[in-house]
Scaffold this motif. Structure first.
Motif, short mmCIF file in Angstrom:
data_model
loop_
_atom_site.label_atom_id
_atom_site.label_comp_id
_atom_site.label_asym_id
_atom_site.label_seq_id
_atom_site.Cartn_x
_atom_site.Cartn_y
_atom_site.Cartn_z
N UNK A 178 0.64 -6.61 -1.75
CA UNK A 178 0.03 -6.12 -3.01
C UNK A 178 -1.33 -5.71 -2.82
N UNK A 179 -2.22 -6.68 -2.20
CA UNK A 179 -3.73 -6.35 -1.91
C UNK A 179 -3.93 -5.13 -1.23
N UNK A 184 -5.70 0.53 -1.53
CA UNK A 184 -5.01 1.86 -1.19
C UNK A 184 -5.22 2.84 -2.59
N UNK A 185 -4.66 2.45 -3.61
CA UNK A 185 -4.34 3.00 -4.51
C UNK A 185 -5.89 3.26 -5.20
N UNK A 192 -5.98 6.40 -11.23
CA UNK A 192 -5.51 5.18 -10.95
C UNK A 192 -5.77 4.08 -12.17
N UNK A 193 -4.73 3.69 -12.55
CA UNK A 193 -4.74 2.51 -13.86
C UNK A 193 -4.70 1.22 -13.41
N UNK A 194 -5.55 0.45 -13.40
CA UNK A 194 -5.30 -0.77 -12.54
C UNK A 194 -4.59 -1.58 -13.84
N UNK A 195 -4.60 -1.68 -14.96
CA UNK A 195 -4.06 -2.58 -15.95
C UNK A 195 -2.48 -2.07 -15.93
N UNK A 259 -7.01 3.25 5.28
CA UNK A 259 -8.36 2.81 4.73
C UNK A 259 -9.55 2.88 5.78
N UNK A 260 -8.96 2.35 6.95
CA UNK A 260 -10.05 2.86 8.12
C UNK A 260 -10.54 3.97 8.18
#
Length: 395
Positions: A178-179, A184-185, A192-195, A259-260
């Protein structure tokens, strides 16, 4: 109670290969165990009225090595017990800090809190399971009839603890996933909506492990209901749990590489020296490795069943060392050494000290008959109104 015996003619000696479950089977794989069939067609019995057998060819030819292996395993258990204990204390402190400071409450830190909880559950369940395994092993050594009855009850509790442990370990892997997905998102997805994504993350972290841990428990109960389920003699049953965890590790490793790549492109776009760019990249990489559990991908390159001898113990020792102290490292990097957390703790301590100082001062001064100055009212009101804005900026 040793090997499966085939038919034997009367008045002959029957031989079977040494059983493969012996820990030293590699040394005695060419040996045999013998039984004697008497002239009346019955197995010969010894002086204690037990069926006679000669398993001298299957005995351990190097008992010193067996003792050394037992000592190594006992030391590894002490090492990872200490590691999980220290991690448990650090994670508890980190969880209290993130949950008690209101200005730090946001989606990112909420995901961190769930990750900390998964590490805590993993440590507690593993330490509890080990205690039950030791207790169950001691009861197996007993010969009294009463202990046999107690042993059955202990086995039920031990198997339940084993199932809970497998769930907690799997949940820990999926919260690491999940992390990775969240980060990534955050970097890749533009809208991207975190909530709105948070409920899906909660379902993935806590719900996904149920989908394969429960079937594993049912299969073990039906087809391999032996001892405390601590041994995985049938590898096909163990893959019910192992394959989803391996999938999470592989996906996180792919996310780590992506990500890198994004970090490299961003650092190249900035006007900075090559040495500064390398330093920033190395720092970001070392910070990401514990958050995403990338070391697990390295260990899975060497399957457990393919490692033997000193290679197996070296891999096992390093893997247990990193796994047991993994929670401590995550708590330090993402809470205790986090600049945002440190700033909020300093502000909290400063506010507490200021309130205590002002209360002491007010006790020493004569009571006033009016309201505080208008300027102080405005400052307090503006600070209260600014808290939501500051909180949103921090998060």
């Amino acid at each position: 109670m040793y090997v499966c015996w085939g038919d034997a003619a009367a008045n002959t000696t029957h031989a079977e290969p040494c059983p493969s479950y012996l820990p030293w089977y590699g040394q005695v794989k060419d040996g045999f165990v013998f039984r004697r069939c008497d002239a009346d067609g019955q197995w010969v019995r010894d002086e204690t009225d037990m069926t006679w057998r000669d398993h001298s060819q299957c005995e351990n030819v190097n008992p010193e090595e067996e003792q050394w292996e037992a000592w190594i395993l006992s030391q590894l258990r002490v090492m990872y017990s200490v590691g999980y204990g220290i991690s448990l204390a650090a994670l508890t402190v980190a969880l209290c800090i993130l949950t008690q400071l209101r200005r730090l409450r946001c989606t990112r830190n909420l995901i961190h809190c769930n990750l900390f909880v998964s590490f805590i559950l993993r440590a507690v369940s593993l330490l509890t399971r080990d205690a039950l395994l030791i207790h169950q092993h001691n009861m197996v050594q007993g010969q009294e009839d009463m202990i046999v009855l107690l042993r059955e009850k202990t086995l039920v509790g031990c198997r339940v603890a084993q199932t809970i442990t497998q769930y907690c370990v799997a949940a820990n892997y999926y919260w690491l996933l999940v992390e990775g997905l969240y980060l990534h998102n955050l970097l890749v997805v533009l809208s991207f909506s975190e909530e709105s994504a948070l409920p899906r993350y909660m379902a993935l972290g806590w719900g996904a492990p149920v989908l394969f841990v429960v079937p594993w428990g049912v299969v073990r109960q039906l087809y391999e209901n032996t001892q405390c389920w601590e041994r995985n003699d049938n590898r096909s049953y163990w893959w019910i749990i192992r394959s989803p965890i391996l999938f999470a590790v592989v996906v996180n490793f792919i996310i780590f590489l992506r990500i890198l790549r994004i970090l490299v492109l961003k650092l190249r776009a900035n006007q900075m020296r090559r040495s500064d760019r390398k330093y920033r990249l190395a720092k970001s990489t070392l910070t990401l490795i514990p958050l995403l559990g990338i070391h697990e991908a390295v260990f899975n390159l060497i399957p457990e069943e393919s490692a033997h001898g000193r290679v197996r113990y070296s891999k096992l020792g390093l893997e247990l060392l990193l796994s047991s102290f993994h929670g401590l490292l995550v708590a330090i990097l993402y809470c205790i050494c986090n600049k945002e957390v440190q700033a909020e703790l300093r502000r909290k301590l400063k506010d507490t000290f200021t309130r205590e100082h002002s209360s002491c001062t007010s006790r020493s001064l004569p009571p006033s008959s009016g309201r505080p100055p208008i300027g102080e009212d405005l400052i307090s009101e503006s600070s209260e109104a600014a808290q939501p804005i500051a909180r949103s900026r921090q998060c």
